[in-house]
Design an enzyme around this catalytic site. Structure first.
Site, PDB file in Angstrom:
ATOM      1  CG  ASP A 148       4.632  -1.593  -2.404  1.00  0.00           C
ATOM      2  OD1 ASP A 148       4.138  -0.601  -2.978  1.00  0.00           O
ATOM      3  OD2 ASP A 148       5.775  -1.593  -1.908  1.00  0.00           O
ATOM      4  CD  GLU A 149       2.456   3.401  -1.343  1.00  0.00           C
ATOM      5  OE1 GLU A 149       2.281   3.861  -0.188  1.00  0.00           O
ATOM      6  OE2 GLU A 149       3.274   3.875  -2.144  1.00  0.00           O
TER       7      GLU A 149
ATOM      8  CG  ASP B 294       3.959  -0.090   2.682  1.00  0.00           C
ATOM      9  OD1 ASP B 294       4.482  -1.092   2.174  1.00  0.00           O
ATOM     10  OD2 ASP B 294       4.395   1.059   2.507  1.00  0.00           O
TER      11      ASP B 294
END
Length: 353
Positions: free
Chosen positions: A117-118, A19
């Site tokens: 973002d992950e 993350d």
């Protein structure tokens, strides 16, 4: 925070949840280095006098209570010295692709992207902490972005572990498994679980279930009768930390696409509301047509003044990318809203099969 003991003598399959820290704000600081260390808020057009919400706030801004989803005006009141920047989605997508390429370049891993973002990383290793440290170093080297990594024996636990790895209290990686699940999670509220939101937590609380421990000990059959044959037992599984254990490397494909508009002045004429919904629907139809992804459902989001938000949706008669059909369906859904109060935000979403 109590963590599990570290063992490094057995090769096993591990799930890592990667993350990116304060992603949008961090991406902006990369191209505006003078903002490093300052409170940065990304959202809307970057104007806190306009109606828009916070997309991401830097850790410095979060110290003032600024959070994602908060109106920009509220953020400006809480942190008057913050730097407000407009969201630049194309730029974030480009940087995200660099991060995911960095993850995929590591031999022997499987990467399942979950968003900008992950991503989950699946790998066989005898030392998942060492793998996490290596991944963090490689992402930083190639993209200059910091990330936190949750380590678990399944995807649920890896995802939840990430919150304990993040700044300012975490040290970058944290392991959460069956071995320390009860110790770490049982005394936390059910809303701490991935997959249980505010409404579901309220429903569980109405049944006397407020903690993860109580949910884990609940009777699946009883919850099935009260909350549904699929959801009831699934919530109990969440309480016990049970989740998918294998990361799938299939490319991430969005399940929906949407657009919304926040109006600086409330719309008071319903004819204007219909015009705006039609414009959003036609814009969306053009995009899904270009992508070759027909919609199977259409949803319309309305935020009435001062700030009450509702969504209605309907399944289309047949999958379509046709602008006229999609727009007509969106307008039909709009009519499901009985209220004709002033409107401050409208959104239209296409859902794919």
């Amino acid at each position: 925070m109590v963590g599990p003991s570290r063992h490094t003598d057995v090769v096993a399959y591990w799930v890592l949840h990667v993350d990116l820290d304060q992603f949008l704000a961090a991406a902006e600081v990369l191209r505006h280095p003078e903002l490093a260390g300052r409170p940065v808020v990304v959202g809307g057009k970057g104007d806190p006098t306009q109606r828009a919400v916070v997309a991401t706030a830097s850790y410095e801004a979060r110290e003032y209570g600024v959070r994602s989803g908060m109106p920009l005006r509220t953020a400006a009141k809480r942190c008057p010295d913050a730097v407000f920047l407009p969201a630049d989605n194309a730029h974030y997508e480009e940087i995200s692709e660099e991060v995911m390429a960095t993850l995929r370049a590591r031999p022997g891993v499987v990467v399942e992207v979950m968003g900008w973002d992950e991503a989950f990383v699946g790998a066989e290793t005898d030392d998942p902490e060492d793998l996490a440290a290596t991944i963090r170093a490689q992402v930083l080297e190639h993209t200059r972005l910091h990330c936190s990594i949750g380590i678990g024996d399944n995807m649920l636990r890896a995802k939840l572990a990430t919150q304990f790895a993040k700044p300012p209290t975490g040290d970058g990686a944290y392991r959460l498994t069956a071995g320390n699940w009860a110790e770490v999670m049982f005394d936390r509220p059910t809303g701490a679980l991935w997959g249980i939101g505010t409404k579901t937590a309220r429903k569980l609380a109405d049944r006397g279930i407020t903690t993860v421990r109580e949910l884990a000990m609940a009777d699946p059959a009883a919850l099935a009768a009260e909350l549904g044959p699929a959801l009831g037992p699934w919530y109990v599984q969440l309480g016990r930390g049970i989740g998918r254990a294998v990361v799938e490397g299939t490319p991430w494909v969005p399940r929906s696409r949407s657009h919304e508009t926040t109006f600086q002045e409330n719309l008071t004429d319903w004819a204007d509301v219909r015009t705006e919904v039609a414009a959003l629907a036609r814009r969306l139809a053009a995009e899904i047509d270009a992508a070759g992804r027909p919609a199977v459902r259409v949803a319309v989001k309305v935020r009435f003044a001062p700030f009450s938000t509702y969504t209605r949706s309907a399944t289309l008669e047949a999958p379509t990318t046709d602008a006229d059909r999609f727009t007509a369906a969106a307008l039909d859904v709009l009519e499901l809203f009985g209220s004709r109060r002033p409107v401050r935000l409208l959104g239209v979403r296409a859902e794919f099969g």
